[in-house]
Design a protein around this motif. Structure first.
Motif, PDB file in Angstrom:
ATOM      1  N   LYS A  67       0.960  -1.243  -0.202  1.00 29.43           N
ATOM      2  CA  LYS A  67       0.024  -0.036  -0.030  1.00 29.43           C
ATOM      3  C   LYS A  67       1.278   1.416   0.012  1.00 29.43           C
ATOM      4  O   LYS A  67       1.533   1.509   0.602  1.00 29.43           O
ATOM      5  CB  LYS A  67      -1.029  -0.103   1.236  1.00 29.43           C
ATOM      6  CG  LYS A  67      -2.154  -1.365   1.472  1.00 29.43           C
ATOM      7  CD  LYS A  67      -3.058  -0.425   1.965  1.00 29.43           C
ATOM      8  CE  LYS A  67      -3.890  -2.220   2.739  1.00 29.43           C
ATOM      9  NZ  LYS A  67      -4.382  -2.324   4.110  1.00 29.43           N
ATOM     10  N   ILE A  68       0.219   2.088  -0.963  1.00 27.53           N
ATOM     11  CA  ILE A  68       1.219   3.415  -1.180  1.00 27.53           C
ATOM     12  C   ILE A  68       0.732   4.195  -0.495  1.00 27.53           C
ATOM     13  O   ILE A  68      -0.357   4.391  -0.856  1.00 27.53           O
ATOM     14  CB  ILE A  68       1.769   3.286  -2.829  1.00 27.53           C
ATOM     15  CG1 ILE A  68       2.465   2.328  -2.916  1.00 27.53           C
ATOM     16  CG2 ILE A  68       2.434   4.603  -2.382  1.00 27.53           C
ATOM     17  CD1 ILE A  68       3.786   1.809  -2.787  1.00 27.53           C
ATOM     18  N   ARG A  69       1.282   5.424   0.246  1.00 28.79           N
ATOM     19  CA  ARG A  69       0.355   6.850   0.805  1.00 28.79           C
ATOM     20  C   ARG A  69      -0.085   7.130  -0.120  1.00 28.79           C
ATOM     21  O   ARG A  69       1.289   8.199  -0.955  1.00 28.79           O
ATOM     22  CB  ARG A  69       1.241   7.314   2.462  1.00 28.79           C
ATOM     23  CG  ARG A  69       1.757   6.052   2.884  1.00 28.79           C
ATOM     24  CD  ARG A  69       2.522   6.795   4.571  1.00 28.79           C
ATOM     25  NE  ARG A  69       1.786   8.266   4.732  1.00 28.79           N
ATOM     26  CZ  ARG A  69       2.569   8.986   5.800  1.00 28.79           C
ATOM     27  NH1 ARG A  69       3.811   8.433   6.022  1.00 28.79           N
ATOM     28  NH2 ARG A  69       1.437   9.604   6.204  1.00 28.79           N
ATOM     29  N   HIS A  70      -0.912   7.940  -0.388  1.00 23.62           N
ATOM     30  CA  HIS A  70      -1.607   8.746  -1.338  1.00 23.62           C
ATOM     31  C   HIS A  70      -1.995  10.878   0.172  1.00 23.62           C
ATOM     32  O   HIS A  70      -2.436  10.251   1.041  1.00 23.62           O
ATOM     33  CB  HIS A  70      -1.779   8.978  -2.653  1.00 23.62           C
ATOM     34  CG  HIS A  70      -2.138   7.719  -3.355  1.00 23.62           C
ATOM     35  ND1 HIS A  70      -0.787   8.176  -3.821  1.00 23.62           N
ATOM     36  CD2 HIS A  70      -2.189   6.117  -2.953  1.00 23.62           C
ATOM     37  CE1 HIS A  70      -0.734   6.482  -4.561  1.00 23.62           C
ATOM     38  NE2 HIS A  70      -2.010   5.640  -3.438  1.00 23.62           N
ATOM     39  N   GLU A  71      -1.643  10.908  -0.726  1.00 22.65           N
ATOM     40  CA  GLU A  71      -2.397  12.838  -0.580  1.00 22.65           C
ATOM     41  C   GLU A  71      -3.713  13.246  -1.093  1.00 22.65           C
ATOM     42  O   GLU A  71      -3.303  13.210  -2.393  1.00 22.65           O
ATOM     43  CB  GLU A  71      -0.646  13.596   0.600  1.00 22.65           C
ATOM     44  CG  GLU A  71      -1.237  14.943   0.526  1.00 22.65           C
ATOM     45  CD  GLU A  71      -0.272  15.922   1.008  1.00 22.65           C
ATOM     46  OE1 GLU A  71      -0.015  15.797   2.780  1.00 22.65           O
ATOM     47  OE2 GLU A  71       0.297  15.971   0.338  1.00 22.65           O
ATOM     48  N   ASN A  72      -4.175  13.099  -0.918  1.00 21.68           N
ATOM     49  CA  ASN A  72      -5.547  13.769  -1.583  1.00 21.68           C
ATOM     50  C   ASN A  72      -5.565  15.558  -1.152  1.00 21.68           C
ATOM     51  O   ASN A  72      -5.793  15.651  -0.130  1.00 21.68           O
ATOM     52  CB  ASN A  72      -6.707  13.249  -1.070  1.00 21.68           C
ATOM     53  CG  ASN A  72      -6.747  11.723  -1.863  1.00 21.68           C
ATOM     54  OD1 ASN A  72      -6.599  11.651  -2.651  1.00 21.68           O
ATOM     55  ND2 ASN A  72      -7.475  10.589  -0.941  1.00 21.68           N
ATOM     56  N   SER A  73      -5.547  16.328  -1.950  1.00 22.66           N
ATOM     57  CA  SER A  73      -5.508  17.749  -1.984  1.00 22.66           C
ATOM     58  C   SER A  73      -5.645  17.989  -3.048  1.00 22.66           C
ATOM     59  O   SER A  73      -5.722  17.539  -4.615  1.00 22.66           O
ATOM     60  CB  SER A  73      -4.304  18.277  -1.626  1.00 22.66           C
ATOM     61  OG  SER A  73      -3.075  17.453  -2.625  1.00 22.66           O
ATOM     62  N   GLN A  74      -6.280  19.727  -3.537  1.00 26.02           N
ATOM     63  CA  GLN A  74      -6.254  20.332  -4.606  1.00 26.02           C
ATOM     64  C   GLN A  74      -5.889  20.807  -5.052  1.00 26.02           C
ATOM     65  O   GLN A  74      -4.588  21.189  -4.987  1.00 26.02           O
ATOM     66  CB  GLN A  74      -7.505  21.297  -4.017  1.00 26.02           C
ATOM     67  CG  GLN A  74      -8.552  22.240  -5.281  1.00 26.02           C
ATOM     68  CD  GLN A  74      -9.569  22.970  -4.427  1.00 26.02           C
ATOM     69  OE1 GLN A  74      -9.452  23.217  -3.593  1.00 26.02           O
ATOM     70  NE2 GLN A  74      -9.942  24.077  -5.350  1.00 26.02           N
ATOM     71  N   GLN A  75      -5.693  20.505  -6.346  1.00 26.09           N
ATOM     72  CA  GLN A  75      -4.861  20.106  -7.484  1.00 26.09           C
ATOM     73  C   GLN A  75      -4.908  21.756  -7.443  1.00 26.09           C
ATOM     74  O   GLN A  75      -5.827  22.847  -8.326  1.00 26.09           O
ATOM     75  CB  GLN A  75      -4.959  19.919  -8.539  1.00 26.09           C
ATOM     76  CG  GLN A  75      -3.951  19.618  -9.691  1.00 26.09           C
ATOM     77  CD  GLN A  75      -2.353  18.921  -9.368  1.00 26.09           C
ATOM     78  OE1 GLN A  75      -2.693  17.293  -8.621  1.00 26.09           O
ATOM     79  NE2 GLN A  75      -1.483  19.823  -9.285  1.00 26.09           N
ATOM     80  N   GLU A  76      -3.192  22.687  -7.382  1.00 25.27           N
ATOM     81  CA  GLU A  76      -2.774  24.028  -7.998  1.00 25.27           C
ATOM     82  C   GLU A  76      -3.287  23.958  -9.485  1.00 25.27           C
ATOM     83  O   GLU A  76      -2.292  23.414 -10.078  1.00 25.27           O
ATOM     84  CB  GLU A  76      -2.001  24.411  -7.415  1.00 25.27           C
ATOM     85  CG  GLU A  76      -1.425  25.914  -7.088  1.00 25.27           C
ATOM     86  CD  GLU A  76      -0.095  26.403  -6.444  1.00 25.27           C
ATOM     87  OE1 GLU A  76       0.158  27.504  -6.853  1.00 25.27           O
ATOM     88  OE2 GLU A  76       0.057  25.115  -5.745  1.00 25.27           O
ATOM     89  N   ILE A  77      -3.674  24.901  -9.785  1.00 32.23           N
ATOM     90  CA  ILE A  77      -3.448  25.448 -11.225  1.00 32.23           C
ATOM     91  C   ILE A  77      -2.315  26.329 -11.273  1.00 32.23           C
ATOM     92  O   ILE A  77      -1.788  27.598 -10.318  1.00 32.23           O
ATOM     93  CB  ILE A  77      -4.516  26.525 -11.876  1.00 32.23           C
ATOM     94  CG1 ILE A  77      -5.899  25.606 -11.620  1.00 32.23           C
ATOM     95  CG2 ILE A  77      -4.290  27.701 -12.748  1.00 32.23           C
ATOM     96  CD1 ILE A  77      -5.980  24.659 -12.168  1.00 32.23           C
ATOM     97  N   LEU A  78      -0.680  25.778 -12.420  1.00 37.75           N
ATOM     98  CA  LEU A  78       0.113  26.854 -11.947  1.00 37.75           C
ATOM     99  C   LEU A  78       0.245  27.574 -13.141  1.00 37.75           C
ATOM    100  O   LEU A  78       1.348  28.821 -12.809  1.00 37.75           O
ATOM    101  CB  LEU A  78       1.221  25.769 -11.540  1.00 37.75           C
ATOM    102  CG  LEU A  78       1.545  24.218 -10.713  1.00 37.75           C
ATOM    103  CD1 LEU A  78       2.333  24.021 -11.418  1.00 37.75           C
ATOM    104  CD2 LEU A  78       1.861  25.250  -9.670  1.00 37.75           C
TER     105      LEU A  78
END
Length: 873
Positions: A720-731
């Motif tokens: 199991k790979i740890r993931h982080e759910n976060s809102q994608q920033e528009i660059l």
């Protein structure tokens, strides 16, 4: 290995004979240290039973004698075993000639000359006669130049010969690297150091054992510049010194070091000091540093003297010890390192403790030995790496233009050489003329690159009855072996391969009897030698009881793992001739003897325990100085719900087994996917699974999972790979339609790609960072094709992507040149994009919004992009 008796004789004569002339080593105290080391080496050699009857006289000057004593006092065991006195004297003569002929020879300090000009060995490479072969060619390029200009010119010469290409862990000799016209950074830097030393310029290979910000390491070169050390990228010449594409990554490193041949003179920041070499910490030259202290106490609270402290950096899905520093009498170990996170592991015997440390916020860390991680303990670790620094000033346009012109010329010179190799049609004609399988043989010849003459010679000379077996042999050795192995070595293995039956078509015979490749050792003609030294009685008995070979080696070989500090394996002949070996070289020698007797043998995948195949099972081998582990096994099966990308070994996870107070990573095939593993048969004991996920902001989400495997148990472990759910920033924004339309010669193709998510890349394809990105995308071609996005590859600086490489890249790809960066500057608006550090990669959604940016040296970008697109589909 007839030269060993001559080594003994020559060393003995030099020790008892006196020479006249001027001293090479004028420091009398250091000369005594050299003499002491030489006496120790002499005692090692004299313990061997080889005869002294071949003693021969030599008329050496005092300079030659002291140079030879210096090399033999401090050389690793493999050099003592595998190279002759004549070899080292020939190299010494060239070195002393360079010291006299070049103006800087008189200004280089004595200790710098001894440690960084005289030694033939750079790191862990195979040695060759590079100095002798190329002295005249190199010297003709640098006469009448300053030491700095000479160093830069030599780097241009190296670039004419070699460019970057990744390869396996065995480090080829400089002449073999030239033969192939390519090499990884460790081979490029070994070549460049050898070339600089050939001209009498002090030089050393420096490297970051592992990067903090990406899964890789890197090696480059420092040379002595009138009182200080300057650096440059090996085979990557710049207009002036102290410049390279890796300058910014090095500012984020946690350690940059070099190994200094010979006893330390005590003038640099030494991490490790032994009687024969020292490890020097160069990091402060490149990065902001801090010294941290680790206090280790035993379970009763007393200071733990001589405990081992490992400074572990997350890389390749393991916590790799970038430095190992024992504690002093007060239980304290210290290291100067960069401002990132480390996992500090302290151990003594079987007791251990560990903690994560953020260097910037810690001065002293306390560890108490006696932690117990048996069972199902899990630790999640959030790690940070040193922050990216603002790039320094660029190169003046006229200097960059002139340098690029020279690089183009050097690329042409190298291409003329590589174009001289036989193409596939020529290789087919050779196969037809010798009645060989055209498809198989043509592929072998083309893969042999500049070594094609040796491979063709071997195939042409193979007896008719062994032609098929000769092709099989070439098919099982490593890719690099095809590029640098001589025909006589291959012929020794073909002619002297004993067969237990007439069935030579099976994989067992090819991989574990015929195959001369055992680990990462230098291939040598050991079959005829072994069959000659084993008595007929032992050969007969061992055929019926292969375990007898372990007893034979126990009686004949002493082991000392400290003496072979280069970690370069000794050849089986060298082990048997010298009578002393490190344990790994002894294991390789065991396998070589068994294969010479026609008994299948190997180093077990993962554990590297030597094994022989007898009575339908693989049997473990232990020597008298080792603790025998259980013969019976437990079993482990990997599973994972992670599908795109599928977790891979050394990228996303590793497995380690406990022993001697630490968890030792099992050596399975790199990039092997979870679903490609069969059920593993493992020694019962304590295990640790490490997983990690590098986020696009350079943080790492890692986990340590501890578990036990019992005898006969069948365990399933889910990766199991740890993931982080976060809102994608528009660059930022990219005018993708305008970019696609601007690629005029692909008008039909761009219409089908419009309206897709896209990856846009700017690559400097003759530089290592961009080569890594291309490799990433070629390895993930299938996954990226299934994603369905568009790919636009812009090359810069006059570089190109070859037709063969284009075929391996994703299908929806367009290729163009943007050397003037017109597209980058006019069609891209991206936050914090400097535009002067390649490769540049942008992930753009169908609305033209940039949702991912990567700039500069960063390995594993392809996998990171896949994770993002799968998360945000």
């Amino acid at each position: 290995m007839k030269h060993l008796s001559k080594i003994i004789a020559a060393l003995f004569f030099l020790f008892i004979a006196g020479c006249s002339g001027r001293h090479l080593i004028t420091d009398s105290d250091y000369r005594k240290k050299v003499d002491s080391g030489f006496v120790k080496t002499l005692s090692l050699v004299q313990e061997n039973k080889s005869s002294l009857k071949d003693q021969f006289n030599r008329n050496l000057s005092l300079e030659q004698e002291e140079a030879l004593k210096f090399l033999y006092a401090f050389m690793p065991l493999n050099d003592l075993a595998d190279y002759s006195v004549d070899f080292f004297i020939s190299n010494i003569n060239v070195t002393l000639r360079a010291r006299k002929e070049f103006p800087w020879g008189k200004t280089v300090p004595e200790d710098i000359f001894l440690h960084y000009v005289l030694p033939v060995r750079v790191n862990n490479e195979n040695l060759d006669s590079f100095r002798i072969r190329y002295y005249d060619e190199i010297s003709s390029r640098v006469r009448n130049k300053s030491i700095v200009d000479a160093a830069i010119e030599i780097n241009h010469w190296c670039h004419e010969k070699v460019t970057y290409q990744s390869s396996d862990s065995r480090t080829s000799a400089p002449m073999s690297t030239i033969l192939s016209g390519r090499g990884r950074c460790g081979e490029e830097s070994t070549l460049t150091v050898a070339a600089l030393r050939t001209a009498g310029i002090p030089a050393r290979q420096v490297y970051t054992p592992r990067w903090a910000h990406c899964d890789d390491n890197h090696a480059w070169v420092e040379f002595w510049n009138n009182g200080h050390w300057s650096y440059m990228g090996a085979c990557e010449p710049e207009p002036f010194a102290d410049l390279g594409w890796f300058t910014e990554p090095a500012r984020r490193a946690m350690l940059v070091n070099t190994r200094s041949f010979g006893a330390s003179s005590g003038k640099e920041n030494v991490i490790t000091e032994s009687d024969k070499y020292s490890v020097v910490n160069n990091l402060s030259k490149y990065a902001v540093t801090k010294r941290i202290y680790v206090k280790v106490i035993s379970s009763d609270g007393a200071p733990a003297k001589d405990a081992i402290v490992e400074y572990g950096l997350y890389n390749y899905a393991e916590f790799y010890p970038i430095a190992t520093v024992p504690t002093d009498a007060k239980g304290i170990s210290s290291l100067e390192t960069g401002l990132g996170d480390l996992l500090i592991w302290g151990r003594k015997n079987e007791d251990f403790d560990f903690k994560k440390i953020s260097v910037g916020g810690t001065d002293t860390l306390f560890l108490k030995l006696g932690r117990n991680c048996a069972g199902k303990d899990t630790y999640d670790l959030d790690l940070s790496v040193p922050v990216k620094k603002t790039p320094g000033p660029g190169i003046a346009a006229e200097l960059a233009e002139e340098n690029n012109r020279r690089l183009d010329e050097e690329n042409s010179i190298r291409k003329n050489y590589t174009d001289s190799w036989p193409d596939r049609d020529a290789a087919k004609r050779f196969a037809i003329s010798h009645y060989l399988d055209t498809s198989v043989v043509a592929a072998l010849i083309t893969r042999s690159m500049g070594n094609y003459k040796e491979i063709c010679s071997f195939l042409a000379a193979a007896p008719d009855t062994l032609r098929k077996q000769a092709i099989t042999l070439l098919g099982v050795i490593a890719e690099k072996d095809l590029r640098d192995t001589k025909s006589d070595i291959l012929m020794d293995h073909l002619i002297n391969c004993k067969k237990k039956s007439d069935n030579t078509d099976n994989k067992e015979f090819a991989d574990y009897i015929l195959n001369p490749r055992i680990a990462d050792e230098k291939l040598a003609a050991w079959r005829s030698y072994i069959l000659n030294i084993l008595t007929p009685e032992l050969r007969q008995k061992a055929s019926n009881d292969p375990s007898l070979i372990a007893g034979f080696l126990d009686q004949k070989i002493k082991t000392d793992n400290d003496l072979n500090y280069s970690k370069t394996p000794i050849t089986p002949m060298g082990v048997l001739e010298l009578g002393i070996s490190d344990s790994r070289s002894r294991d390789i020698c065991f396998v070589a003897i068994e294969r010479s007797l026609g008994i299948p043998a190997r180093l077990e995948p993962g554990s590297n325990i030597p094994q022989y195949y007898f009575k339908s099972i693989w049997n473990d081998v232990y020597f008298s100085d080792q603790t025998r582990l259980p013969d019976k096994r437990g079993f482990l099966k990997f599973t994972s719900s992670e599908k795109n990308p599928i977790p891979e070994y050394y990228k996303d996870f590793t497995l380690a087994r406990f022993g001697n107070g630490r968890y030792n990573t099992l050596e399975f095939e790199e990039n092997k996917r979870v679903n490609d593993f069969n059920e593993l048969a493992l020694i019962p004991g304590h295990y640790m699974l490490v997983t990690g996920n590098r986020l696009d902001d350079n943080r790492i989400l890692a986990s340590l999972d501890f578990f036990d495997i019992s005898e006969g148990e069948h365990k399933v472990v889910d990766i199991k790979i740890r993931h982080e759910n976060s809102q994608q920033e528009i660059l930022g924004k990219a005018e993708l339609t305008k970019i696609l339309i601007g690629i005029d010669d692909e008008e039909d193709k761009y219409k089908s790609m419009a309206g897709r998510d896209a990856i846009i890349a700017w690559l400097e394809t003759d530089r290592e960072p961009s080569r890594h990105v291309l490799n990433d995308f070629m390895q993930l071609e299938r996954e990226l094709d299934s994603w369905g996005g568009a790919f636009v590859f812009f090359t810069v600086g006059g570089t190109t992507i070859s037709p063969e490489e284009r075929q391996k890249l994703p299908y929806n790809s367009l290729f163009s040149d943007d050397s003037g960066l017109n597209v980058l500057h006019s069609e891209i608006n991206c936050k914090d994009l400097s535009g002067n550090s390649y490769p540049i990669l942008l992930l753009v959604n169908k609305n033209g919004e940039i949702i991912f940016k990567s700039e500069g040296y960063r390995i594993g970008t392809g996998e990171q992009i896949l994770q993002i697109v799968n998360t945000h589909r």
